[in-house]
Design a protein around this motif. Structure first.
Motif, short mmCIF file in Angstrom:
data_model
loop_
_atom_site.label_atom_id
_atom_site.label_comp_id
_atom_site.label_asym_id
_atom_site.label_seq_id
_atom_site.Cartn_x
_atom_site.Cartn_y
_atom_site.Cartn_z
N ALA A 70 62.69 92.41 91.92
CA ALA A 70 63.72 92.27 90.88
C ALA A 70 64.66 93.47 90.89
O ALA A 70 65.88 93.33 90.78
N TYR A 71 64.09 94.66 91.03
CA TYR A 71 64.90 95.88 91.07
C TYR A 71 65.77 95.91 92.32
O TYR A 71 66.97 96.23 92.26
N TYR A 72 65.18 95.59 93.48
CA TYR A 72 65.93 95.64 94.73
C TYR A 72 67.10 94.66 94.72
O TYR A 72 68.21 95.00 95.13
N LEU A 73 66.86 93.46 94.24
CA LEU A 73 67.92 92.46 94.20
C LEU A 73 69.07 92.91 93.30
O LEU A 73 70.25 92.75 93.65
N GLU A 74 68.75 93.49 92.16
CA GLU A 74 69.78 93.93 91.22
C GLU A 74 70.57 95.10 91.80
O GLU A 74 71.81 95.13 91.72
N SER B 101 61.23 82.58 96.31
CA SER B 101 62.16 82.90 95.22
C SER B 101 63.05 84.08 95.59
O SER B 101 64.26 84.07 95.35
N PHE B 102 62.45 85.11 96.18
CA PHE B 102 63.19 86.31 96.58
C PHE B 102 64.26 85.97 97.61
O PHE B 102 65.43 86.34 97.47
N LEU B 103 63.87 85.21 98.64
CA LEU B 103 64.82 84.87 99.70
C LEU B 103 65.88 83.90 99.20
O LEU B 103 67.05 83.99 99.60
N ASN B 104 65.48 83.00 98.34
CA ASN B 104 66.44 82.02 97.81
C ASN B 104 67.55 82.71 97.02
O ASN B 104 68.72 82.30 97.08
N GLN B 105 67.21 83.77 96.31
CA GLN B 105 68.23 84.50 95.56
C GLN B 105 69.23 85.19 96.49
O GLN B 105 70.43 85.24 96.21
N LEU B 106 68.73 85.70 97.62
CA LEU B 106 69.62 86.32 98.60
C LEU B 106 70.55 85.27 99.22
O LEU B 106 71.75 85.50 99.37
N GLN B 107 69.98 84.13 99.58
CA GLN B 107 70.80 83.07 100.18
C GLN B 107 71.81 82.52 99.19
O GLN B 107 72.96 82.23 99.56
N THR B 108 71.41 82.37 97.95
CA THR B 108 72.32 81.87 96.92
C THR B 108 73.51 82.80 96.75
O THR B 108 74.63 82.36 96.47
N ALA B 109 73.27 84.10 96.96
CA ALA B 109 74.35 85.09 96.87
C ALA B 109 75.24 85.08 98.11
O ALA B 109 76.25 85.80 98.15
N GLY B 110 74.88 84.28 99.11
CA GLY B 110 75.73 84.14 100.30
C GLY B 110 75.30 84.94 101.51
O GLY B 110 76.03 85.02 102.50
#
Length: 407
Positions: free
Chosen positions: A247-251, A285-294
């Motif tokens: 969560a921290y890394y993604l943000e 979930s982690f990878l999906n958030q990265l892909q969703t961001a493009g």
């Protein structure tokens, strides 16, 4: 921490051992109920202690003062604690152990127990594991202490740099991207990655370095935009510790990319194989958030060890990087057969394929014939300083066609 130190100062240290305990596989999906989980585990571990023993929760660690003077005493307690936790279907635990009988101060005891914890070879497995701090570990411990102080100072002093290893299109032989690699320089000499990376991983400083590499990559891309150089994707690595603190890394990564206003398609993320062994739900979930961001996601070192074909159908991945072990000794007939079938399979699954560690023309010719997308290796380019990489892009820009990605 203060309460734990007060307890330490109030008891006969010769009769105690300090255990530092961390839950294994503390999945990002559990962060929302983290406080409840920690509270429950505190109650369960406390139920295994006598009235003379104590447990303190410090962030996501449990510091347990156990009356014990012999390893067997501790091993018996660990067996009881593990059974207690397992009854409630909690995770297993990793434990670092330091006897206090050597009259060390509290802060040193904590560091030595953590040293044992992080040198527990089984701390990433799904069973409870433990490791004792031994006197023969002193030299390694002192080295660890030195690196722990040195690495943050080196970052502050600008000793960390990124180098770029270009990725070359197999058909056009043009540079189409690069991987950002971390380097540490002292007195104009490069310190081998193997010297400092274990210590960066040991105390999770690698999380800060991951974000440093991302920031420097974005800064380089911004320079390319400002100076009308080819804007090519740069891939950065995600360490296991950064994934654990997902969560921290993604943000933080989102903030960095937005700060430099870099289009998300020009930042790619590479996963190490130890991440792919993690919980599939949290990883998805982690990878999906990265892909969703493009962003595009690459699976690094495919074929080197634990990464299996099952991953290809389970995880949202865009790029497969074939490990250099496929090409280290050239391509024998058997290797060619394996690679031909593997490449065909990956293409049928619509993966972008990058071959890394390529050093010979024979391998380049083979990969070109089989239309692997890109090659990364010493045959074309060694890792380059940012200055040399930008010069290379400038030269390619001068000789580019209208198809080159330009800003």
């Amino acid at each position: 921490m203060q309460q734990a130190k007060l307890f330490y100062d109030s008891v006969d240290n010769h009769a105690y051992a300090l255990l530092i305990i961390q839950p294994k596989r503390f999945s990002p999906m559990l962060w929302k109920c983290r406080k409840e989980v920690i509270a429950k585990m505190t109650l369960l571990l406390s139920s295994c202690l006598s009235k003379e023993e104590r447990i303190f929760v410090i962030e996501d660690e449990f510091h347990v003062f156990l009356r014990a003077t012999h390893p067997l005493d501790i091993m018996n307690w660990i067996a009881i604690a593990d059974d207690t936790i397992e009854q409630y279907q909690f995770f297993h635990i990793a434990i670092g152990i330091c006897f206090l009988r050597d009259s060390i101060d509290y802060e040193t005891a904590v560091r030595q127990a953590r040293f044992a914890l992080h040198h527990n070879n089984e701390r990433f497995l799904y069973t409870t594991s433990y490791e004792f701090f031994h006197k023969q570990d002193i030299q390694q411990y002192l080295a660890s202490e030195t690196w722990e102080r040195y690495l943050p100072q080196a970052l502050k002093n600008g000793q960390f740099q990124i180098y770029l290893q270009p990725k070359v299109d197999t058909q056009t032989k043009q540079i189409k991207g690069a991987e950002a690699l971390l380097r540490l320089v002292q007195d104009a000499q490069e310190i081998p990655l193997s010297d400092f990376l274990p210590y960066a991983n040991q105390n999770a400083f690698i999380r800060i370095l991951d974000l440093f590499v991302l920031e420097q990559s974005c800064r380089l891309l911004q320079y390319c935009i400002d100076h009308h150089l080819p804007l090519l994707p740069i891939s950065v690595n995600i360490s296991f510790h950064s994934f654990q603190d997902g969560a921290y890394y993604l943000e933080e990564s989102k903030k960095i990319i937005q700060q430099f206003q870099i289009p998300s398609t020009y930042i790619e993320f590479e996963l190490s194989e130890d991440i792919t062994l993690s919980s599939s739900h949290s990883l998805f979930s982690f990878l999906n958030q990265l892909q969703t961001a493009g962003h595009r996601i690459a699976l690094d070192d495919f074929g080197s060890g634990y990464a299996s074909l099952a991953i290809l159908s389970e995880l949202p991945i865009d790029i497969i990087k074939l490990d250099q072990s496929f090409f280290r000794k050239g391509c024998s007939n058997k290797q060619r057969i394996v690679l031909q079938h593997l490449i065909s399979l990956l293409k049928e699954l619509h993966y972008h394929i990058v071959a890394e560690g390529v050093e010979t023309k024979a391998v380049v010719d083979f990969l070109t014939e089989w239309k692997v997308d890109m090659i990364q290796g010493f045959y074309f380019y060694q890792p380059l300083s940012t200055h040399d990489y930008l010069n290379l892009l400038s030269h390619q820009n001068t000789n580019s066609t209208n198809d080159d990605p330009m800003i």
